[in-house]
Structures are given as C-alpha cells and as structure tokens.
Design a protein around this motif. Structure first.
Motif, PDB file in Angstrom:
ATOM      1  N   GLY A  43     -10.796  49.111  -9.649  1.00  0.00           N
ATOM      2  CA  GLY A  43     -10.774  48.345  -8.413  1.00  0.00           C
ATOM      3  C   GLY A  43     -10.834  49.286  -7.230  1.00  0.00           C
ATOM      4  O   GLY A  43     -10.977  50.495  -7.399  1.00  0.00           O
ATOM      5  N   PRO A  44     -10.704  48.748  -6.020  1.00  0.00           N
ATOM      6  CA  PRO A  44     -10.759  49.599  -4.829  1.00  0.00           C
ATOM      7  C   PRO A  44      -9.702  50.703  -4.820  1.00  0.00           C
ATOM      8  O   PRO A  44      -9.952  51.796  -4.337  1.00  0.00           O
ATOM      9  CB  PRO A  44     -10.523  48.622  -3.683  1.00  0.00           C
ATOM     10  CG  PRO A  44     -10.964  47.303  -4.219  1.00  0.00           C
ATOM     11  CD  PRO A  44     -10.617  47.331  -5.686  1.00  0.00           C
ATOM     12  N   SER A  45      -8.520  50.420  -5.369  1.00  0.00           N
ATOM     13  CA  SER A  45      -7.473  51.437  -5.343  1.00  0.00           C
ATOM     14  C   SER A  45      -6.713  51.591  -6.660  1.00  0.00           C
ATOM     15  O   SER A  45      -5.873  52.477  -6.777  1.00  0.00           O
ATOM     16  CB  SER A  45      -6.472  51.126  -4.226  1.00  0.00           C
ATOM     17  OG  SER A  45      -5.841  49.888  -4.477  1.00  0.00           O
ATOM     18  N   GLN A  46      -6.967  50.718  -7.637  1.00  0.00           N
ATOM     19  CA  GLN A  46      -6.254  50.774  -8.914  1.00  0.00           C
ATOM     20  C   GLN A  46      -7.176  50.425 -10.072  1.00  0.00           C
ATOM     21  O   GLN A  46      -8.301  49.991  -9.876  1.00  0.00           O
ATOM     22  CB  GLN A  46      -5.084  49.792  -8.913  1.00  0.00           C
ATOM     23  CG  GLN A  46      -3.952  50.167  -7.985  1.00  0.00           C
ATOM     24  CD  GLN A  46      -2.760  49.271  -8.209  1.00  0.00           C
ATOM     25  OE1 GLN A  46      -2.880  48.054  -8.171  1.00  0.00           O
ATOM     26  NE2 GLN A  46      -1.612  49.872  -8.450  1.00  0.00           N
ATOM     27  N   ILE A  47      -6.644  50.608 -11.275  1.00  0.00           N
ATOM     28  CA  ILE A  47      -7.335  50.208 -12.491  1.00  0.00           C
ATOM     29  C   ILE A  47      -6.567  49.020 -13.065  1.00  0.00           C
ATOM     30  O   ILE A  47      -5.365  49.101 -13.293  1.00  0.00           O
ATOM     31  CB  ILE A  47      -7.336  51.340 -13.538  1.00  0.00           C
ATOM     32  CG1 ILE A  47      -7.939  52.621 -12.965  1.00  0.00           C
ATOM     33  CG2 ILE A  47      -8.071  50.901 -14.805  1.00  0.00           C
ATOM     34  CD1 ILE A  47      -7.654  53.852 -13.798  1.00  0.00           C
ATOM     35  N   ALA A  48      -7.258  47.897 -13.292  1.00  0.00           N
ATOM     36  CA  ALA A  48      -6.656  46.750 -13.982  1.00  0.00           C
ATOM     37  C   ALA A  48      -6.996  46.887 -15.461  1.00  0.00           C
ATOM     38  O   ALA A  48      -8.062  47.390 -15.820  1.00  0.00           O
ATOM     39  CB  ALA A  48      -7.205  45.444 -13.436  1.00  0.00           C
TER      40      ALA A  48
ATOM     41  N   LEU B 201      -2.302  40.973 -17.969  1.00  0.00           N
ATOM     42  CA  LEU B 201      -2.885  41.973 -17.089  1.00  0.00           C
ATOM     43  C   LEU B 201      -1.840  42.866 -16.441  1.00  0.00           C
ATOM     44  O   LEU B 201      -0.766  42.399 -16.035  1.00  0.00           O
ATOM     45  CB  LEU B 201      -3.708  41.286 -16.002  1.00  0.00           C
ATOM     46  CG  LEU B 201      -4.892  40.461 -16.510  1.00  0.00           C
ATOM     47  CD1 LEU B 201      -5.532  39.700 -15.371  1.00  0.00           C
ATOM     48  CD2 LEU B 201      -5.902  41.350 -17.205  1.00  0.00           C
ATOM     49  N   GLN B 202      -2.193  44.144 -16.335  1.00  0.00           N
ATOM     50  CA  GLN B 202      -1.408  45.125 -15.601  1.00  0.00           C
ATOM     51  C   GLN B 202      -2.356  45.951 -14.744  1.00  0.00           C
ATOM     52  O   GLN B 202      -3.573  45.899 -14.934  1.00  0.00           O
ATOM     53  CB  GLN B 202      -0.622  46.034 -16.555  1.00  0.00           C
ATOM     54  CG  GLN B 202       0.442  45.305 -17.339  1.00  0.00           C
ATOM     55  CD  GLN B 202       1.342  46.242 -18.126  1.00  0.00           C
ATOM     56  OE1 GLN B 202       1.266  47.461 -18.036  1.00  0.00           O
ATOM     57  NE2 GLN B 202       2.234  45.647 -18.918  1.00  0.00           N
ATOM     58  N   ALA B 203      -1.804  46.715 -13.814  1.00  0.00           N
ATOM     59  CA  ALA B 203      -2.606  47.609 -12.978  1.00  0.00           C
ATOM     60  C   ALA B 203      -1.876  48.940 -12.849  1.00  0.00           C
ATOM     61  O   ALA B 203      -0.648  49.003 -12.977  1.00  0.00           O
ATOM     62  CB  ALA B 203      -2.847  47.001 -11.604  1.00  0.00           C
ATOM     63  N   ILE B 204      -2.651  49.999 -12.605  1.00  0.00           N
ATOM     64  CA  ILE B 204      -2.087  51.342 -12.477  1.00  0.00           C
ATOM     65  C   ILE B 204      -2.984  52.150 -11.547  1.00  0.00           C
ATOM     66  O   ILE B 204      -4.199  51.903 -11.465  1.00  0.00           O
ATOM     67  CB  ILE B 204      -1.966  52.003 -13.876  1.00  0.00           C
ATOM     68  CG1 ILE B 204      -1.043  53.206 -13.863  1.00  0.00           C
ATOM     69  CG2 ILE B 204      -3.335  52.358 -14.437  1.00  0.00           C
ATOM     70  CD1 ILE B 204      -0.621  53.681 -15.246  1.00  0.00           C
TER      71      ILE B 204
ATOM     72  N   ASN C  98      -4.483  36.321  -8.365  1.00  0.00           N
ATOM     73  CA  ASN C  98      -4.049  36.887  -7.109  1.00  0.00           C
ATOM     74  C   ASN C  98      -3.104  38.040  -7.418  1.00  0.00           C
ATOM     75  O   ASN C  98      -2.103  37.852  -8.114  1.00  0.00           O
ATOM     76  CB  ASN C  98      -3.348  35.797  -6.280  1.00  0.00           C
ATOM     77  CG  ASN C  98      -2.851  36.307  -4.954  1.00  0.00           C
ATOM     78  OD1 ASN C  98      -2.139  37.296  -4.871  1.00  0.00           O
ATOM     79  ND2 ASN C  98      -3.225  35.603  -3.895  1.00  0.00           N
ATOM     80  N   LEU C  99      -3.385  39.237  -6.907  1.00  0.00           N
ATOM     81  CA  LEU C  99      -2.591  40.397  -7.269  1.00  0.00           C
ATOM     82  C   LEU C  99      -1.196  40.376  -6.650  1.00  0.00           C
ATOM     83  O   LEU C  99      -0.287  41.028  -7.156  1.00  0.00           O
ATOM     84  CB  LEU C  99      -3.312  41.676  -6.872  1.00  0.00           C
ATOM     85  CG  LEU C  99      -4.641  41.908  -7.589  1.00  0.00           C
ATOM     86  CD1 LEU C  99      -5.238  43.230  -7.202  1.00  0.00           C
ATOM     87  CD2 LEU C  99      -4.479  41.819  -9.080  1.00  0.00           C
ATOM     88  N   THR C 100      -1.011  39.625  -5.584  1.00  0.00           N
ATOM     89  CA  THR C 100       0.304  39.529  -4.969  1.00  0.00           C
ATOM     90  C   THR C 100       1.223  38.605  -5.754  1.00  0.00           C
ATOM     91  O   THR C 100       2.374  38.921  -6.020  1.00  0.00           O
ATOM     92  CB  THR C 100       0.194  39.019  -3.517  1.00  0.00           C
ATOM     93  OG1 THR C 100      -0.680  39.897  -2.805  1.00  0.00           O
ATOM     94  CG2 THR C 100       1.544  38.993  -2.837  1.00  0.00           C
TER      95      THR C 100
END
Length: 136
Positions: free
Chosen positions: A55-60, A78-81, A131-133
């Motif tokens: 993604g723009p700033s992280q990896i999902a 799903l997780q992000a890092i 939605n990531l939030t």
C-alpha cells in the motif's frame, strides 16, 4: 525459501525500491527485499502470513489461524505491517464459518484508507472493502 525469486511470488512497490514476497511452501511469512537485489528480511516471522499487497505506506497480508474443525480451511483475517517490520496491526477479526477461508487483500485504495479484499472458500467468493480505521 527466502532465496526464491519466482515472479508470481513478488509484489513490487517501485517508489520505495523494495518488494514483498510471501513464501509459497512450508512456513508462510512476508519477506521484504530491495528490488535491485539484496538480502531479504522476514518482517512477520510467524509462519502464518501470506498474500502480501503493498500500500502507500504499509503491506497488507492475510494472517492464518488454525481451523476449529477437521477438514476445514485455515482461517484468514487481514493484518498490516510497515516495510521494516514495525507497526504490525490487526485489521479484521471476522468469525469465519466452516468451509470458508476468510479475507485476502487484493488491492489498496489510491488514498490508502481502504483495502479491496476477497472473502471466500469452498464454492464461494465475494468482494469486500475494508476501512483501515474501523476494520469494517
């Protein structure tokens, strides 16, 4: 597995000059390496992380949990890092029914606030936006 460079396993983000890769056999982890070459770094280190999407700033990615029942799919949420392995967060906590596999990220929105994901399993597939939030 970290030395493998199969094109189908590599997801490139040209702006950062790095790529993310999920191993395709054995332990499942997300690895990050310079696109121009270099030593891959395992950023998840849990053996349960697959299908990375930059993604723009992280990896999902999808994080797998052991199924509760015999002959069922591992359950994916799903997780992000961050690309350096910091800032790991759980994005979804969906209760996944028998014979369904769960959520797999397919693409980020242009503004980086949502993910397009597939929710699927045996004989079933539907598109979700996350939605990531809120994680919903």
């Amino acid at each position: 597995a970290s030395g493998s460079s199969a094109a189908s396993d590599v997801y490139k983000r040209q702006a950062s000059g790095r790529s993310a890769k999920a191993t395709s056999s054995g332990a499942k982890d997300v690895w990050v390496a310079p696109v121009a070459g270099g030593t891959p770094v395992n950023v998840t280190k849990d053996g349960k992380s697959i299908s990375p999407v930059w993604g723009p700033s992280q990896i999902a990615f999808s994080h797998l949990a052991k199924p509760a029942r015999k002959n069922d799919y591992p359950k994916a949420n799903l997780q992000a890092i961050n690309g350096d392995g910091t800032g790991r967060k759980v994005l979804t906590k969906v209760k996944i029914p028998f014979l369904l596999a769960g959520l797999y990220a397919t693409a980020w929105s242009a503004d980086g606030t949502r993910l397009l994901a597939e929710f699927g399993g045996q004989d079933y597939s539907e598109a979700w936006t996350v939605n990531l939030t809120t994680g919903k």
